[in-house]
Scaffold this motif. Structure first.
Motif, short mmCIF file in Angstrom:
data_model
loop_
_atom_site.label_atom_id
_atom_site.label_comp_id
_atom_site.label_asym_id
_atom_site.label_seq_id
_atom_site.Cartn_x
_atom_site.Cartn_y
_atom_site.Cartn_z
N CYS A 149 0.76 -1.10 -0.04
CA CYS A 149 -0.09 -0.02 -0.11
C CYS A 149 1.05 1.26 -0.02
CB CYS A 149 -0.95 0.27 1.16
SG CYS A 149 -2.40 -1.11 1.02
N ALA A 150 1.84 1.25 0.90
CA ALA A 150 2.77 2.48 0.88
C ALA A 150 3.56 2.53 -0.35
CB ALA A 150 3.45 2.20 2.27
N SER A 151 4.00 1.75 -0.85
CA SER A 151 4.81 1.62 -2.22
C SER A 151 4.12 2.14 -3.32
CB SER A 151 5.42 0.14 -2.37
OG SER A 151 6.29 0.23 -3.46
N ILE A 166 7.96 16.60 -9.50
CA ILE A 166 7.53 15.53 -10.18
C ILE A 166 8.67 14.30 -10.15
CG2 ILE A 166 7.32 14.86 -12.68
CD1 ILE A 166 6.43 17.60 -13.10
N GLY A 167 8.10 13.17 -10.14
CA GLY A 167 9.09 11.93 -10.14
C GLY A 167 9.32 11.55 -8.46
N VAL A 168 8.74 12.41 -7.74
CA VAL A 168 8.89 11.86 -6.30
C VAL A 168 7.48 11.87 -5.62
CG1 VAL A 168 9.94 12.55 -4.31
CG2 VAL A 168 11.20 13.33 -6.31
N GLY A 169 7.56 10.71 -4.62
CA GLY A 169 6.22 10.47 -4.20
C GLY A 169 6.57 9.80 -2.77
N VAL A 170 5.26 10.26 -1.98
CA VAL A 170 5.58 9.34 -0.33
C VAL A 170 4.15 8.54 -0.45
CG1 VAL A 170 7.04 11.00 0.66
CG2 VAL A 170 4.60 11.39 0.77
N GLY A 171 4.21 7.47 0.48
CA GLY A 171 3.07 6.67 0.69
C GLY A 171 3.27 6.61 1.98
N VAL A 172 1.84 6.74 2.75
CA VAL A 172 2.05 6.80 4.35
C VAL A 172 0.83 5.81 4.72
CG1 VAL A 172 1.89 8.30 6.37
CG2 VAL A 172 2.78 9.34 4.64
N ALA A 194 0.30 -2.54 10.81
CA ALA A 194 -0.41 -3.22 12.27
C ALA A 194 0.68 -2.48 13.38
CB ALA A 194 0.08 -4.53 12.48
N ARG A 195 1.91 -2.29 13.46
CA ARG A 195 2.46 -1.88 14.38
C ARG A 195 2.56 -0.43 14.48
NH1 ARG A 195 4.19 -6.45 12.27
NH2 ARG A 195 4.60 -8.21 13.73
N GLY A 196 2.29 0.26 13.61
CA GLY A 196 2.45 1.81 13.74
C GLY A 196 2.73 2.48 12.16
N ARG A 197 2.89 3.68 12.11
CA ARG A 197 2.97 4.36 10.72
C ARG A 197 4.16 3.85 9.81
NH1 ARG A 197 1.59 10.41 11.28
NH2 ARG A 197 0.13 9.25 12.62
N LEU A 198 3.85 3.74 8.49
CA LEU A 198 4.95 3.21 7.80
C LEU A 198 4.93 4.15 6.68
CD1 LEU A 198 6.84 1.10 6.59
CD2 LEU A 198 4.64 -0.10 5.66
N VAL A 199 6.13 4.60 6.27
CA VAL A 199 6.49 5.71 5.26
C VAL A 199 7.42 5.20 4.28
CG1 VAL A 199 7.26 7.99 4.69
CG2 VAL A 199 6.18 7.54 7.08
#
Lengths: 412, 81
Positions: A60-62, A328-334, A338-343
Motif C-alpha cells: 500500500c505504501a509503495s 515530479i517524479g517524487v512520491g511518498v506513501g503513508v 499493524a505496528r504503527g505508521r509506515l512511510v
C-alpha cells in the motif's frame, strides 16, 4: 548486523530500580540497495515479497508513493480495496501476537490452531476482495484492463462471519462488537475474570498483580506528516539517520495501537485511571483487533460506494496528487500498518527507481529515546528476574516485529 | 519491518511440528505448525521462529538472487527469524 535486524535492549539497574536504558535497533537499510533501477511496478511487487510480514502495508505504501510520483490519481474504490486487505492484515498481525506470544507470558501454550485458521481466512479474504489480483497494479494499468475492482459480497460476508466467530472463540468469548462495548476498568476486570481465553487471563494477571500502571511515559503520538514535511526530513544529507532514529525537530514520538486507539471509550477510561502503562497498551491491541473487524464489516455494508478517504486509523493516508509538494517524479506513501505508521518515499528517474526510502514504525517506537526506552525507566522495583518479566511484557505490548534481546545489568 | 528470507527445509519432526531449515551454512530449528504439508526441500519464509509461508523454489531463487546481486547474503549471520 544481520539482514533481518534485531532490537537490543539493556536495562541498567541499581537497588532493584532501573536507572538507565539502552535501546538500539540494528536494522540495515536495504530498500534502496534492493530496489534501485527497478521499474515502479516491479519495485511494488518486490517490496511486498521482501517484507512479507506486513506485505500488504508495504505494498500500500509503495504503490501510493509510486502513483504520487507518477502523478496518477487513484480511484476511490481501488483505494478502498487496498484498505480492506490492509485491515485484515492488521487484524492477523495482532492476532498473531495475541494467540502465539501472549500465552507464553502466562506460561500457557500458543494457540497455533486458531492462528492457522486465521491465516487461511486472510488468504481467502485477499482473493475475495481482489479476485483478479489488481489492487496493487499501478492504477492506470488496472483501469485499462478491467475497470473497477469489485468485491464478492457474499463470500466476503461469510469470511467476516468466520473471522468474528474465531475471534469470539479464541480471544473475546463474545463477538468483537460486543467486546468493544466495554467502557471502563470495572467492566474489563469482570470480563478478564470470567473469560476463558489466554488474552483475558493475561489482562487478569496484570490487574491482579497491580501492574496496570507499569511503564507509563510522557511522549506524544506521532502527528500527521504531510508530504512537504516528509520531503524535508528525507531529502537531505542525514536522511539515513532519520530512517534509523526518526525524530522531528529533536522530538521523539510514538506510533502504536495505543496512540491510534486513544479515542476509544475504554482506552480513554483506562488512560485516565492508569495512564499509558502496561494494561492500557495491551488492551489497545485488543481494541484495535476488534475495531479492524468492525471497520471491515462496516465498509462491506456500505457497498462499493466507498468513501474516498478511508479512516486514518487503519488506512492508507490519502495523498492528494495535485498537492504533491515534492515535485515530479517524487512520491511518498503513508500507511497505518499493524505496528504503527509506515512511510515509503521514492524518486523516479528515467522510468526507474533512482532512490527508495522506508521509515518503519519500529524505528519510532524503539528509538534510543523513544516510547519504549522512556517506559522501561518506570518499572516496579524488583530483582533482576522481576525487572526482566516487566520489561518483556512492555516490549511485547509495543511489538518490535523483529527479534529482540533483553539484558538486565545490575550495578554493584 | 522484517525482511523475509527464504530457507530450505532439510529435516522434519512431525511429533513436535518442527523442522530444520538452512540458509547457506546456517541451520535453524523452526515451528511448522502454521503450515500444512511441509516437505523436505520446500522453501519457507520465517518469522520469529515460525514458518509463515511456503514459497516456490523459483520464487526463493529469485529472492536469493536479489540478495546476492546486492551483495547482501554475506551479511547474513544466521538468525533467519
Amino acid at each position: 548486523m544481520s539482514l533481518e535486524g534485531e532490537v537490543s535492549i539493556i536495562l541498567h539497574a541499581k537497588d532493584g530500580m532501573v536507572h538507565a536504558v539502552n535501546v538500539a535497533s540494528k536494522r540495515p537499510l536495504l530498500a534502496n540497495q534492493l530496489l534501485q533501477q527497478k521499474t515502479p511496478q516491479l519495485a511494488i511487487t518486490l517490496v511486498s515479497s521482501l517484507y512479507r510480514i506486513c506485505a500488504k502495508a508495504q505494498a500500500c505504501a509503495s504503490i501510493d508513493a509510486m502513483e504520487t510520483a507518477l502523478g496518477i490519481q487513484t480511484h476511490a474504490s481501488t483505494r478502498q480495496v487496498r484498505v480492506q486487505i490492509l485491515r485484515m492484515e492488521t487484524l492477523r498481525e495482532h492476532a498473531w501476537r495475541i494467540l502465539l506470544d501472549w500465552p507464553l507470558m502466562i506460561n500457557e501454550k500458543p494457540d497455533n490452531e486458531s492462528l492457522k485458521q486465521l491465516l487461511q481466512i486472510d488468504r481467502y479474504w485477499q482473493q475475495a476482495v481482489d479476485s483478479k489480483a489488481q489492487a496493487f497494479q499501478i492504477e492506470a494499468r488496472a483501469l485499462q484492463s478491467d475497470g473497477l475492482i469489485k468485491a464478492d459480497n457474499r463470500q466476503t460476508t461469510a469470511l467476516l462471519d468466520a473471522c468474528s466467530e474465531l475471534l469470539k472463540k479464541a480471544v473475546f468469548s463474545r463477538s468483537p462488537a460486543q467486546w468493544l462495548a466495554l467502557k471502563d476498568a470495572d467492566e474489563l476486570a469482570d470480563w478478564a475474570e470470567k473469560c476463558e481465553t489466554s488474552a483475558a487471563r493475561l489482562i487478569h494477571r496484570l490487574m491482579h498483580k497491580g501492574w496496570e500502571e507499569i511503564g507509563q511515559s510522557q511522549i506524544q503520538a506521532l502527528p500527521d506528516l504531510d508530504s512537504a514535511m516528509l520531503e524535508r526530513l528525507l531529502n537531505k544529507q542525514n536522511a539515513n539517520r532519520f530512517m534509523h532514529t526518526p525524530e522531528i525537530d529533536g522530538e521523539q514520538y510514538e506510533t502504536t495501537p495505543y496512540s491510534r486507539q486513544y479515542s476509544s471509550a475504554l482506552i480513554q477510561s483506562l488512560s485516565e485511571q492508569f495512564g499509558n502503562g502496561l494494561l492500557t497498551r495491551f488492551v489497545a491491541v485488543l481494541v484495535e483487533l476488534a475495531v479492524m473487524q468492525a471497520e471491515m464489516r462496516s465498509c462491506l455494508n456500505r457497498g462499493v460506494e466507498y468513501s474516498a478517504r478511508p479512516s486514518v486509523k487503519s488506512g492508507v493516508k490519502n495523498t492528494r496528487k495535485s498537492d504533491n509538494a515534492m515535485g515530479i517524479g517524487v512520491g511518498v506513501g503513508v500507511v497505518e500498518a499493524a505496528r504503527g505508521r509506515l512511510v515509503h518515499r521514492v524518486r523516479l528517474q528515467d522510468d526507474c527507481v533512482a532512490e527508495y526510502q522506508i521509515v518503519a514504525p519500529t524505528e519510532w517506537n524503539f528509538h534510543p529515546q523513544g516510547v519504549l526506552a522512556r517506559s522501561l525507566k518506570y518499572l516496579a522495583k524488583g530483582d533482576d528476574e522481576h525487572l526482566e518479566e516487566q520489561a518483556g511484557l512492555l516490549i511485547h505490548a509495543m511489538d518490535p516485529c523483529v527479534k529482540f534481546s533483553l539484558q538486565v545489568k545490575s550495578d554493584a | 519491518m522484517c525482511l523475509a528470507i527464504p530457507a530450505r527445509v532439510v529435516a522434519i519432526e512431525i511429533e513436535t511440528d518442527s523442522a530444520t531449515v538452512t540458509l547457506g551454512n546456517v541451520r535453524k530449528n523452526i515451528c511448522i505448525a502454521l503450515l500444512d504439508d511441509v516437505q523436505i526441500d520446500d522453501y519457507v519464509l520465517l518469522h520469529v521462529g515460525y514458518a509463515l509461508h511456503k514459497i516456490s523454489e523459483e520464487e526463493a531463487a529469485r529472492t536469493l538472487a536479489m540478495f546476492d546481486e546486492a551483495e547482501l547474503l554475506e551479511e547474513f549471520e544466521g538468525d533467519a527469524a
